[in-house]
Design a protein around this motif. Structure first.
Motif, PDB file in Angstrom:
ATOM      1  N   ALA A   1       0.873  -1.173   0.248  1.00 35.92           N
ATOM      2  CA  ALA A   1      -0.019  -0.030  -0.058  1.00 35.92           C
ATOM      3  C   ALA A   1       0.976   1.216   0.022  1.00 35.92           C
ATOM      4  CB  ALA A   1      -0.802  -0.076   1.273  1.00 35.92           C
ATOM      5  N   GLN A   2       1.949   1.233   0.822  1.00 32.77           N
ATOM      6  CA  GLN A   2       2.772   2.472   0.836  1.00 32.77           C
ATOM      7  C   GLN A   2       3.711   2.570  -0.401  1.00 32.77           C
ATOM      8  OE1 GLN A   2       2.715   3.949   4.520  1.00 32.77           O
ATOM      9  NE2 GLN A   2       2.436   5.490   2.814  1.00 32.77           N
ATOM     10  N   GLN A   3       3.863   1.493  -1.107  1.00 31.86           N
ATOM     11  CA  GLN A   3       4.564   1.644  -2.572  1.00 31.86           C
ATOM     12  C   GLN A   3       3.669   2.281  -3.479  1.00 31.86           C
ATOM     13  OE1 GLN A   3       5.781  -2.206  -3.573  1.00 31.86           O
ATOM     14  NE2 GLN A   3       7.258  -2.312  -1.835  1.00 31.86           N
ATOM     15  N   LYS A   4       2.145   1.852  -3.419  1.00 32.73           N
ATOM     16  CA  LYS A   4       1.419   2.599  -4.419  1.00 32.73           C
ATOM     17  C   LYS A   4       0.960   3.937  -3.927  1.00 32.73           C
ATOM     18  CE  LYS A   4      -1.669  -1.528  -5.154  1.00 32.73           C
ATOM     19  NZ  LYS A   4      -3.177  -2.060  -4.944  1.00 32.73           N
ATOM     20  N   LEU A   5       1.121   4.294  -2.563  1.00 31.84           N
ATOM     21  CA  LEU A   5       0.529   5.644  -2.103  1.00 31.84           C
ATOM     22  C   LEU A   5       1.463   6.239  -1.073  1.00 31.84           C
ATOM     23  CD1 LEU A   5      -2.979   4.254  -1.242  1.00 31.84           C
ATOM     24  CD2 LEU A   5      -2.215   5.789  -3.212  1.00 31.84           C
ATOM     25  N   PRO A   6       2.823   6.450  -1.718  1.00 35.78           N
ATOM     26  CA  PRO A   6       3.817   6.811  -0.630  1.00 35.78           C
ATOM     27  C   PRO A   6       3.401   8.017   0.205  1.00 35.78           C
ATOM     28  CG  PRO A   6       4.501   7.922  -3.040  1.00 35.78           C
ATOM     29  CD  PRO A   6       3.034   6.698  -2.986  1.00 35.78           C
ATOM     30  N   THR A   7       2.551   8.869   0.035  1.00 37.38           N
ATOM     31  CA  THR A   7       2.428  10.196   1.051  1.00 37.38           C
ATOM     32  C   THR A   7       1.317   9.719   1.932  1.00 37.38           C
ATOM     33  OG1 THR A   7       0.671  10.977  -0.658  1.00 37.38           O
ATOM     34  CG2 THR A   7       2.900  11.712  -0.778  1.00 37.38           C
ATOM     35  N   ALA A   8       0.624   8.375   2.015  1.00 39.26           N
ATOM     36  CA  ALA A   8      -0.554   8.053   2.607  1.00 39.26           C
ATOM     37  C   ALA A   8      -0.208   7.710   4.035  1.00 39.26           C
ATOM     38  CB  ALA A   8      -1.238   6.837   2.110  1.00 39.26           C
ATOM     39  N   LYS A   9      -1.080   7.998   4.886  1.00 38.47           N
ATOM     40  CA  LYS A   9      -0.936   7.784   6.351  1.00 38.47           C
ATOM     41  C   LYS A   9      -1.458   6.397   6.818  1.00 38.47           C
ATOM     42  CE  LYS A   9      -1.535  12.681   7.617  1.00 38.47           C
ATOM     43  NZ  LYS A   9      -2.008  13.199   6.233  1.00 38.47           N
ATOM     44  N   ILE A  10      -0.424   5.373   6.819  1.00 41.71           N
ATOM     45  CA  ILE A  10      -0.797   4.121   6.899  1.00 41.71           C
ATOM     46  C   ILE A  10      -0.028   3.583   8.315  1.00 41.71           C
ATOM     47  CG2 ILE A  10      -1.143   1.913   6.267  1.00 41.71           C
ATOM     48  CD1 ILE A  10      -1.055   2.965   3.383  1.00 41.71           C
ATOM     49  N   ILE A  11      -0.444   3.104   9.223  1.00 38.69           N
ATOM     50  CA  ILE A  11      -0.023   2.795  10.673  1.00 38.69           C
ATOM     51  C   ILE A  11      -0.133   1.164  10.712  1.00 38.69           C
ATOM     52  CG2 ILE A  11       0.208   5.176  11.455  1.00 38.69           C
ATOM     53  CD1 ILE A  11      -2.046   4.122  13.547  1.00 38.69           C
ATOM     54  N   GLN A  12       0.787   0.659  11.512  1.00 37.76           N
ATOM     55  CA  GLN A  12       0.431  -0.648  12.058  1.00 37.76           C
ATOM     56  C   GLN A  12      -0.751  -0.682  13.238  1.00 37.76           C
ATOM     57  OE1 GLN A  12       3.802  -2.719  13.851  1.00 37.76           O
ATOM     58  NE2 GLN A  12       2.572  -4.549  13.884  1.00 37.76           N
ATOM     59  N   GLY A  13      -1.507  -1.597  13.126  1.00 38.66           N
ATOM     60  CA  GLY A  13      -2.656  -1.692  14.330  1.00 38.66           C
ATOM     61  C   GLY A  13      -3.832  -2.480  13.647  1.00 38.66           C
ATOM     62  N   ASP A  14      -4.930  -2.762  14.399  1.00 43.13           N
ATOM     63  CA  ASP A  14      -6.013  -3.585  13.974  1.00 43.13           C
ATOM     64  C   ASP A  14      -7.050  -2.949  14.612  1.00 43.13           C
ATOM     65  OD1 ASP A  14      -6.683  -4.545  16.553  1.00 43.13           O
ATOM     66  OD2 ASP A  14      -5.088  -5.956  16.250  1.00 43.13           O
ATOM     67  N   PHE A  15      -8.458  -3.619  14.186  1.00 39.02           N
ATOM     68  CA  PHE A  15      -9.523  -3.014  14.689  1.00 39.02           C
ATOM     69  C   PHE A  15      -9.950  -2.442  15.911  1.00 39.02           C
ATOM     70  CE2 PHE A  15     -11.097  -5.365  10.952  1.00 39.02           C
ATOM     71  CZ  PHE A  15     -11.746  -4.099  10.252  1.00 39.02           C
ATOM     72  N   LEU A  16      -9.083  -3.319  16.804  1.00 43.50           N
ATOM     73  CA  LEU A  16      -9.165  -2.927  18.092  1.00 43.50           C
ATOM     74  C   LEU A  16      -7.998  -2.372  18.973  1.00 43.50           C
ATOM     75  CD1 LEU A  16     -10.781  -6.520  19.439  1.00 43.50           C
ATOM     76  CD2 LEU A  16     -11.865  -4.107  19.655  1.00 43.50           C
ATOM     77  N   ASN A  17      -6.928  -2.557  18.308  1.00 47.83           N
ATOM     78  CA  ASN A  17      -5.546  -1.633  18.807  1.00 47.83           C
ATOM     79  C   ASN A  17      -5.179  -1.016  17.811  1.00 47.83           C
ATOM     80  OD1 ASN A  17      -5.277  -3.763  21.271  1.00 47.83           O
ATOM     81  ND2 ASN A  17      -5.412  -5.117  19.607  1.00 47.83           N
ATOM     82  N   PHE A  18      -5.202   0.502  18.017  1.00 49.84           N
ATOM     83  CA  PHE A  18      -4.708   1.289  16.986  1.00 49.84           C
ATOM     84  C   PHE A  18      -4.439   2.706  17.685  1.00 49.84           C
ATOM     85  CE2 PHE A  18      -9.257   1.628  17.306  1.00 49.84           C
ATOM     86  CZ  PHE A  18      -9.620   2.755  17.214  1.00 49.84           C
TER      87      PHE A  18
END
Length: 212
Positions: free
Chosen positions: A83-100
């Motif tokens: 995802a980050q390769q496709k969208l280098p400026t996007a804000k994408i962090i590690q986490g899941d539905f309950l832990n973020f």
């Protein structure tokens, strides 16, 4: 969310985009109308968006194209990297539905596609309770996910998959936490959301929850 899914996501990352585009016959029905499903979710999102289960970034891209501010959450390292390769400026962090990490910016819409079923029903309720607290008073949830009208409908899909020799799909249907419309409605309403359901393909329903 069960950590066992992270390994599954990492293994699936390299071929996920081919699968959703209908190149895997076993999952052809699951991902039927995929682009339309993502477009519908993206068009229903407003304001600042929190996206769970970014995957390879396909919904994220549509949201950004629509001019939305997006905070993405994805547990899989493999998926995040694509995802980050496709969208280098996007804000994408590690986490899941309950832990973020909760964004500082107030959230208008929470979205997800093909992912909420990775939570058990009690975890779905916990997640909705958490989302109710971080959304604006006018906020909403827009999910597209596999849900069944009832247990009989789920069993019918399992039988169809078995008769077609779709062993991986059968395994998914028997082990993942797919729930029913009535259970999903109860979970949303218990957490003070009104909710509506629109079927998008033989497996996936658009689920729209609005704060009451």
């Amino acid at each position: 969310m069960d950590l066992e899914f992270n390994q599954l996501f990492d293994e699936w990352a390299s071929c996920y985009d081919e699968t959703v585009l209908g190149k895997d016959r076993e999952y052809e029905e699951v991902f039927a109308q995929y682009e339309q499903i993502l477009t519908t979710v993206a068009n229903k999102a407003s304001g600042c968006v929190l996206e769970f289960g970014v995957g390879t970034g396909n919904l994220t891209k549509k949201l950004l194209t629509n001019g939305k501010t997006v905070y993405g959450v994805e547990p899989s390292k493999g998926m995040r990297e694509i995802a980050q390769q496709k969208l280098p400026t996007a804000k994408i962090i590690q986490g899941d539905f309950l832990n973020f990490e909760i964004p500082e910016t107030p959230i208008d819409t929470i979205v997800s596609t093909y992912a909420f079923h990775h939570l058990k029903d009690n975890e779905k309720g916990q997640a909705l309770n958490k989302y109710r607290k971080i959304l604006k008073n006018s906020g909403k949830i827009v999910f597209a996910d596999t849900v069944f009208l009832n247990e009989a409908a789920k069993e019918q899909k399992i039988r169809e998959a078995e008769s077609n020799g779709f062993d991986r799909l059968v395994q998914d249907l028997k082990t993942e936490y797919y729930t029913t419309i009535s259970t999903m409605r109860r979970l949303f309403e218990e957490n003070k959301f009104s909710v509506s359901f629109v079927q998008m393909n033989p497996f996936v329903w658009l689920i729209e929850g609005k704060i009451m």
